[in-house]
Design a protein around this motif. Structure first.
Motif, mmCIF file in Angstrom:
data_model
loop_
_atom_site.group_PDB
_atom_site.id
_atom_site.type_symbol
_atom_site.label_atom_id
_atom_site.label_comp_id
_atom_site.label_asym_id
_atom_site.label_seq_id
_atom_site.Cartn_x
_atom_site.Cartn_y
_atom_site.Cartn_z
ATOM 1 N N GLY A 103 33.232 40.392 47.999
ATOM 2 C CA GLY A 103 34.240 39.452 48.482
ATOM 3 C C GLY A 103 34.486 38.285 47.576
ATOM 4 N N GLY A 104 34.198 37.087 48.101
ATOM 5 C CA GLY A 104 34.467 35.852 47.383
ATOM 6 C C GLY A 104 33.694 35.733 46.081
ATOM 7 N N GLU A 105 32.498 36.344 46.027
ATOM 8 C CA GLU A 105 31.710 36.284 44.801
ATOM 9 C C GLU A 105 32.442 36.976 43.651
ATOM 10 N N ILE A 106 33.099 38.077 43.952
ATOM 11 C CA ILE A 106 33.843 38.812 42.926
ATOM 12 C C ILE A 106 34.987 37.955 42.405
ATOM 13 N N GLU A 107 35.706 37.346 43.321
ATOM 14 C CA GLU A 107 36.821 36.495 42.903
ATOM 15 C C GLU A 107 36.326 35.287 42.110
ATOM 16 N N THR A 108 35.200 34.734 42.505
ATOM 17 C CA THR A 108 34.624 33.603 41.780
ATOM 18 C C THR A 108 34.256 34.025 40.358
ATOM 19 N N PHE A 109 33.655 35.202 40.249
ATOM 20 C CA PHE A 109 33.296 35.736 38.939
ATOM 21 C C PHE A 109 34.549 35.953 38.090
ATOM 22 N N ASP A 155 37.468 34.467 38.416
ATOM 23 C CA ASP A 155 38.050 33.161 38.083
ATOM 24 C C ASP A 155 37.312 32.513 36.913
ATOM 25 N N ARG A 156 35.977 32.613 36.930
ATOM 26 C CA ARG A 156 35.180 32.035 35.854
ATOM 27 C C ARG A 156 35.449 32.749 34.525
ATOM 28 N N LEU A 157 35.533 34.060 34.569
ATOM 29 C CA LEU A 157 35.794 34.841 33.368
ATOM 30 C C LEU A 157 37.196 34.553 32.831
ATOM 31 N N TYR A 204 38.509 42.639 29.545
ATOM 32 C CA TYR A 204 37.631 42.543 30.706
ATOM 33 C C TYR A 204 38.278 41.751 31.839
ATOM 34 N N VAL A 205 38.984 40.693 31.489
ATOM 35 C CA VAL A 205 39.676 39.901 32.512
ATOM 36 C C VAL A 205 40.691 40.769 33.246
ATOM 37 N N ILE A 264 29.713 39.120 25.762
ATOM 38 C CA ILE A 264 30.970 38.501 25.347
ATOM 39 C C ILE A 264 30.791 36.999 25.196
ATOM 40 N N GLU A 265 30.105 36.376 26.146
ATOM 41 C CA GLU A 265 29.890 34.939 26.053
ATOM 42 C C GLU A 265 29.119 34.600 24.781
#
Length: 144
Positions: A3-9, A11-13, A96-97, A119-120
């Protein structure tokens, strides 16, 4: 991740990609400015050497110009190498994004997690290389 964790990830990426893309654009612009400055400087220097009447001073100025051109050639090689290194990293990060955007589910996110760390690291290394090129360019300009 769900859920929200995926979207947070995601968004960060995505934010990381946008930041890197902006930084790369800024670096490219500064590299272009350094090249223009050096080209103009060398052209003016060549013209002005012909105005020097004293043969010793003229010879010394020609040598200084040749030395500066050699130093700049090394700098340009470093800047070109840095520019060349940016595109593959940005392309990979953008891939990846976009992939994550189109496949927001737990399985691909788990697989991407390991890649994001890689990647980072690539992006951090790229930023250090670009910073070194910029410092070299700044030093070159200060020596004039």
């Amino acid at each position: 991740m769900y859920g929200g964790e995926i979207e947070t990830f995601y968004d960060r990426l995505k934010a990381s990609y946008e930041d890197c893309k902006d930084r790369a654009g800024t670096r490219r612009k500064r590299m272009g400015q350094v090249h223009t400055l050096a080209t103009d400087l060398f052209a003016e220097w060549k013209i002005e050497i012909n105005e020097i009447r004293d043969t010793n001073l003229k010879s010394a100025s020609r040598k200084a110009l040749a030395d500066a051109q050699i130093r700049y050639a090394k700098l340009k090689t470093a800047m070109d190498r840095s520019k060349t290194a940016m595109d593959p990293v940005l392309t990979k990060l953008n891939d990846y994004v976009l992939y994550l955007k189109h496949n927001l589910n737990a399985k691909p996110v788990g697989a991407l997690g390991r890649e994001v760390v890689s990647i980072e690291g690539d992006v951090d290394r790229l930023i250090r290389e670009m910073g070194a090129s910029i410092q070299e360019a700044d030093q070159f300009i200060k020596n004039f």
